[in-house]
Design an enzyme around this catalytic site. Structure first.
Site, short mmCIF file in Angstrom:
data_model
loop_
_atom_site.label_atom_id
_atom_site.label_comp_id
_atom_site.label_asym_id
_atom_site.label_seq_id
_atom_site.Cartn_x
_atom_site.Cartn_y
_atom_site.Cartn_z
N SER A 56 -8.91 10.40 -1.63
CA SER A 56 -7.89 10.50 -0.58
C SER A 56 -7.41 11.91 -0.31
CB SER A 56 -6.70 9.60 -0.93
OG SER A 56 -7.03 8.24 -0.68
N LYS A 104 -7.45 13.07 3.22
CA LYS A 104 -6.36 12.88 4.17
C LYS A 104 -5.63 14.18 4.50
CE LYS A 104 -5.48 8.01 2.99
NZ LYS A 104 -6.43 7.73 1.91
N SER A 140 -0.74 7.13 1.19
CA SER A 140 -2.20 7.22 1.18
C SER A 140 -2.82 6.00 1.86
CB SER A 140 -2.74 7.36 -0.24
OG SER A 140 -4.02 7.93 -0.25
N LYS A 151 -0.89 15.93 -2.24
CA LYS A 151 -1.62 14.67 -2.07
C LYS A 151 -2.36 14.27 -3.34
CE LYS A 151 -2.90 11.23 0.49
NZ LYS A 151 -2.92 10.43 -0.76
#
Length: 286
Positions: free
Chosen positions: A56, A59, A111, A217
């Site tokens: 992720s 992202k 997420s 993140k």
């Protein structure tokens, strides 16, 4: 015995000296990098150019492009394709209507994979078109070890990046006020047009536990392992840390943030390989 002693001496000679006497951190991540956010100078690297699944952390690029095209109160209708996107999600349903702002918060903080696809479709017509934009932007940023196949980081053949490339993306994204503001929030209430709402909490626990943390993140898949991009600031200095396939991503990130915030910047040309060896001496316990 003499052979072993000679080998140890050779290793000591080959090991680069830490800047300003700072102790190089011992980490569990298979790949990592520490980059000064403002100058782009690499302060530490371990397998930083190895191509790996980013999970992720993908992202960050989606959020960066969304930040550049940000339309806070634009209503977006969720397609069947977006709603059917699995794993981590906002549990969106076909026909749900949310603002661009709400979807972006869901994507970066919770997420949410489905939110990423909904945003991608709105911005580029199809997720495939959006992914082409992601790869183009990565190229423009100087990323040489990145290829995206989707907007969210779900496992896909040929979907990869590197610690160094992810740091480059993060450095660019943090210059965007919308992106930077979202990734440092600890929680946010997502609202649907029909009145439903959902409180989402940021998956990055460093925002609560590490003084000066301002993003960014988390990411996890079976193949990628534990991944994390962290940014923190202290006394006017800001550093980016990326760890990939870690056994303890928050431990590793704290060790690397401590290190990055403690060393002085080089006054000449950045040396990306100056700290490419892992040694013992970390002060933390897992």
């Amino acid at each position: 015995m003499r052979t072993l002693l000679c080998l140890c001496l050779l290793l000591c000679v080959a090991m680069p000296a830490p800047a300003n006497g700072a102790v190089l951190p011992a980490i569990t991540a298979e790949a990592a990098v520490v980059m000064d956010l403002d100058t782009g100078q690499v302060l530490y690297g371990k397998g930083e150019h190895e191509r790996r699944p980013p999970a992720s952390l993908t992202k960050v690029m989606t959020g960066y492009l969304a930040g550049k095209q940000f339309q806070a109160q634009q209503w977006i209708t969720v397609s069947e394709t977006a709603a059917s996107t699995g794993e981590s999600s906002l549990n969106l349903k076909t026909g749900d209507v949310l603002t661009f702002d709400a979807l972006l918060h869901g994507a970066l903080m919770k997420s949410a994979n489905d939110a990423c696809v909904a945003l991608a479709e709105y911005m580029a017509g199809t997720e495939k078109n959006f992914v082409q934009n992601m790869n183009l932007q990565a190229c423009l940023l100087g990323c040489k070890d990145t290829n995206f196949c989707n907007s969210n980081g779900l496992p896909a053949e040929g979907h990869y990046s590197s610690a160094y490339d992810l740091a480059l993306m993060t450095r660019a994204a943090m210059q965007n006020e919308t992106f930077a503001a979202i990734v440092q929030k600890q929680q946010y209430m997502v609202h649907w047009q029909d009145g439903r709402q959902l409180l989402v909490r940021n998956t990055n626990r460093l925002l609560r536990e590490y003084p000066g943390a301002i993003g960014v993140k988390t990411g996890t898949t079976n193949e990628a392992g534990q991944c994390l991009i962290a940014v923190a600031e202290k006394a006017g200095k800001r550093v980016i840390v990326v760890v990939l396939k870690s056994k303890n991503r928050f431990y590793d990130a704290v060790a690397l943030l401590d290190y990055g915030l403690s060393v002085q910047l080089e006054t000449e040309t950045p040396r990306s390989a100056i700290h490419n060896k892992e040694t013992s001496g970390g002060r933390l316990s897992a």
